[in-house]
Design a protein around this motif. Structure first.
Motif, PDB file in Angstrom:
ATOM      1  N   SER A   1       0.829  -1.120  -0.072  1.00 54.85           N
ATOM      2  CA  SER A   1      -0.013   0.009   0.097  1.00 54.85           C
ATOM      3  C   SER A   1       0.918   0.979   0.018  1.00 54.85           C
ATOM      4  CB  SER A   1      -0.909  -0.081   1.366  1.00 54.85           C
ATOM      5  OG  SER A   1      -0.342   0.448   2.351  1.00 54.85           O
ATOM      6  N   ALA A   2       0.317   2.358  -0.644  1.00 55.76           N
ATOM      7  CA  ALA A   2       0.935   3.503  -0.618  1.00 55.76           C
ATOM      8  C   ALA A   2       0.187   4.516  -0.299  1.00 55.76           C
ATOM      9  CB  ALA A   2       1.487   3.844  -1.975  1.00 55.76           C
ATOM     10  N   ASN A   3       0.419   5.173   0.713  1.00 56.86           N
ATOM     11  CA  ASN A   3      -0.487   6.581   1.053  1.00 56.86           C
ATOM     12  C   ASN A   3       0.297   7.652   0.846  1.00 56.86           C
ATOM     13  OD1 ASN A   3      -2.637   5.221   2.448  1.00 56.86           O
ATOM     14  ND2 ASN A   3      -1.232   4.854   3.991  1.00 56.86           N
ATOM     15  N   ILE A   4      -0.533   8.734   0.252  1.00 58.92           N
ATOM     16  CA  ILE A   4       0.276   9.933  -0.452  1.00 58.92           C
ATOM     17  C   ILE A   4      -0.512  11.082  -0.033  1.00 58.92           C
ATOM     18  CG2 ILE A   4       0.913  11.001  -2.653  1.00 58.92           C
ATOM     19  CD1 ILE A   4      -0.210   7.564  -3.223  1.00 58.92           C
ATOM     20  N   THR A   5       0.321  11.925   0.499  1.00 60.94           N
ATOM     21  CA  THR A   5      -0.248  13.214   1.034  1.00 60.94           C
ATOM     22  C   THR A   5       0.640  14.405   0.256  1.00 60.94           C
ATOM     23  OG1 THR A   5      -0.337  12.304   3.140  1.00 60.94           O
ATOM     24  CG2 THR A   5      -0.829  14.574   2.975  1.00 60.94           C
ATOM     25  N   LEU A   6      -0.037  15.135  -0.472  1.00 62.59           N
ATOM     26  CA  LEU A   6       0.487  15.966  -1.309  1.00 62.59           C
ATOM     27  C   LEU A   6       0.591  17.382  -0.636  1.00 62.59           C
ATOM     28  CD1 LEU A   6      -0.802  15.314  -4.746  1.00 62.59           C
ATOM     29  CD2 LEU A   6       1.480  14.761  -4.107  1.00 62.59           C
ATOM     30  N   PRO A   7       1.707  18.027  -0.830  1.00 62.74           N
ATOM     31  CA  PRO A   7       1.493  19.454  -0.118  1.00 62.74           C
ATOM     32  C   PRO A   7       0.687  20.450  -0.939  1.00 62.74           C
ATOM     33  CG  PRO A   7       3.631  19.144  -1.381  1.00 62.74           C
ATOM     34  CD  PRO A   7       2.800  17.845  -1.522  1.00 62.74           C
ATOM     35  N   GLU A   8       0.066  21.211  -0.073  1.00 61.85           N
ATOM     36  CA  GLU A   8      -1.010  22.311  -0.546  1.00 61.85           C
ATOM     37  C   GLU A   8       0.052  23.185  -1.744  1.00 61.85           C
ATOM     38  OE1 GLU A   8      -4.373  23.901  -0.323  1.00 61.85           O
ATOM     39  OE2 GLU A   8      -3.774  22.602   1.401  1.00 61.85           O
TER      40      GLU A   8
END
Ligand code: FRU
Length: 519
Positions: A386-393
């Protein structure tokens, strides 16, 4: 036996030997035992000339010939499981009356309140409702089980539904408030018939669902089910109805696939929310999906046949002569996504709990990186990632902003999958089986690459690789792809690679090994 271990999945159900297609008669009993029946052919009575022998009479190694593992004189095979992953093979449950007929697809219900009158002394009577296919007709029959689904007796009053057609099949029965409801395909008329009954024996036509969505060339294996509605990844408590129809041939990518229609159902008529045709899976190996009877509607659980009629009879198999795998058992739900609206999502049942092994690799902040994980010592050959991705604003993404996965073998096989975050293809997920070199190069029908147009940037991408089958789930399975593939050697290296992700992106990668579910 290398052929055996090369292709036979470890956590996906496969038949012990012989041919398998659609899941049938799915139900869970009051003790929590899951029953999976399936279209099977172990007999090849008509193929005696090819040296194929009857495995139900001679269940030994000699009957396990790959060339004999093709569709034909259909039976219902049977397996049971406490957890939907570890299966125990059971004896064949339904036999056709002769070698020119077949017990085709259908469903099963538990008649706990004895509506049928068949079960005065028990609350666990099981009724199988299936199509008997003969050279001239397809009629609907019942078979009764007094021992919880292990052995069946055909009902003396068969058939219970005969419209004089040879293209009328795959009854799926559910309970609606105070009566039984059957959906069934008038296959070549692009019509799903809805019938009702109080006792499972007498069926009355209630309405038709006709010429909806993609027609393909035939409608098959309908399901009418209630599923939970999710919003932003959580259940709202609401339920919605879904009409699911398998079409074959004539799927957009060729051969067979399922489509679905969210809508409302009043016990007699199904009304779709809109006229759109929505496809269940973005690859080519997810067909004839069926839902379990007996679950709470807040848990709509299904299994599909992970193959495609276009090439299923010719793809490689194991020495033991088995052919085809089922999909993972999946939770299903309906959600709304930006722009396209309703999407049916699906995720592996209980996140593969029953077979999830050691966490193999974990990186909480992968960044722009490339890592190769050797999993040759994972004896099951099966992995969950699994890959959880949080992109910066405000982070800037472009066409190089990607997550790529490559599963490879020492013989040069490569199964690739990935996701594109930026550029003109932002939101696209894809699977590429072109470089799995054990099958496909010369078969134009064995489509080698698949993609789905995402509608919002993914926050979570997960999947399961299992020897000869790959399932990918984007954003809690709002989009999913199921693809079989055939490497020359076992895949045993996983390269995870990301690039072009803006400063401040957080990419959490986790990989687990899966335990073999073979008993
Ligand atoms: C779908 C199907 C069904 C039929 C069964 C026969 O894959 O064609 O319509 O009942 O398979 O095996």
């Amino acid at each position: 036996n290398t052929t055996f271990s090369l292709n036979r999945p470890s956590v996906h159900f496969t038949p012990s030997h012989g041919w398998m297609n659609d899941p049938n008669g799915l139900f869970v009993d009051k003790n929590g035992t899951w029953h999976l029946y399936y279209q099977c052919e172990w007999t090849r009575l008509t193929a005696a000339a090819n040296g194929c022998i009857d495995c139900t009479v001679t269940p030994n190694a000699d009957c396990r010939q790959p060339d004999c593992a093709v569709a034909g004189n259909q039976h219902w095979g049977h397996a049971t499981s406490p957890d939907l992953y570890t299966w125990t093979n059971q004896p064949i449950a339904l036999f056709p009356p002769n070698s020119t007929s077949g017990v085709f697809s259908g469903s099963a219900v538990i008649d706990a309140n004895n509506t049928s009158g068949f079960f005065p002394d028990q609350d666990d009577g099981v009724v199988a409702i299936y199509t008997l296919n003969t050279p001239t007709l397809q009629v609907q029959e019942l078979a009764l089980s007094y021992d919880g689904g292990y052995t069946f007796t055909p009902y003396e009053g068969n058939p219970v539904l005969d419209v004089g057609s040879n293209q009328f099949r795959d009854p799926k029965v559910v309970w609606y408030e105070d009566h039984w409801v059957m959906v069934i395909a008038y296959s070549t008329e692009f019509t799903i018939g809805i019938f009702t009954s109080n006792d499972l024996k007498t069926w009355e036509h209630a309405s038709n669902f006709t010429d909806m969505g993609l027609l393909g060339l035939q409608y098959e294996c309908p399901n009418l089910i209630q599923v939970p509605v999710w919003e932003n990844g959580t259940a709202t408590g609401d339920l919605a109805w879904i009409m699911l129809i398998s079409i074959n041939p004539g799927a957009p990518l060729g051969g067979s696939i399922s489509e679905y229609f969210p809508g409302t159902f009043d016990g007699y008529t199904f009304t779709p929310y809109d006229g759109a045709a929505r496809i269940s899976d973005f690859a080519k190996d997810n067909y004839a999906e069926q839902y379990f009877f007996g679950t709470d509607p807040s848990e709509a659980i299904s299994i599909a046949w992970a193959s495609n009629w276009q090439y299923t009879n010719v793809v490689p198999t194991g020495d033991e002569g088995w052919r085809s795998a089922m999909s993972l058992p999946r939770y299903n739900y309906l959600t709304k996504v930006e722009r396209t609206g309703w999407e049916m999502g699906s995720l592996p049942y209980k996140q593969l709990d029953a077979v999830k092994g050691r966490q193999f690799s974990y990186d909480q902040d992968f960044g722009n990186n490339s890592v190769t994980i050797d999993y040759s010592n994972v004896t099951s050959g099966a992995m969950y990632f699994s890959a959880n991705i949080t992109l910066p604003e405000g982070g800037v993404l472009d066409a190089t902003s990607t997550l790529n996965l490559t599963f490879s073998s020492s013989a040069g096989d490569r199964l690739r999958a990935g996701y594109i975050f930026g550029g003109s293809n932002a939101g696209v997920g894809w699977i590429d089986r072109r470089y799995t070199l054990g099958y496909g190069e010369d078969d134009p029908l064995f489509t080698d690459r698949f993609s789905v147009a995402g509608v919002a940037l993914a926050k979570r991408i997960e999947g399961v690789i299992d020897r000869s089958i790959f399932e990918m789930f984007i954003d809690d399975g709002a989009f999913s792809g199921t693809s079989v593939f055939f490497p020359q050697e076992p895949l045993n290296n996983l390269t995870v690679q990301t690039g072009g992700m803006p400063e401040g992106s957080r990419i959490e990668i986790a990989v687990w090994e899966l335990d073999s579910a073979w008993q």
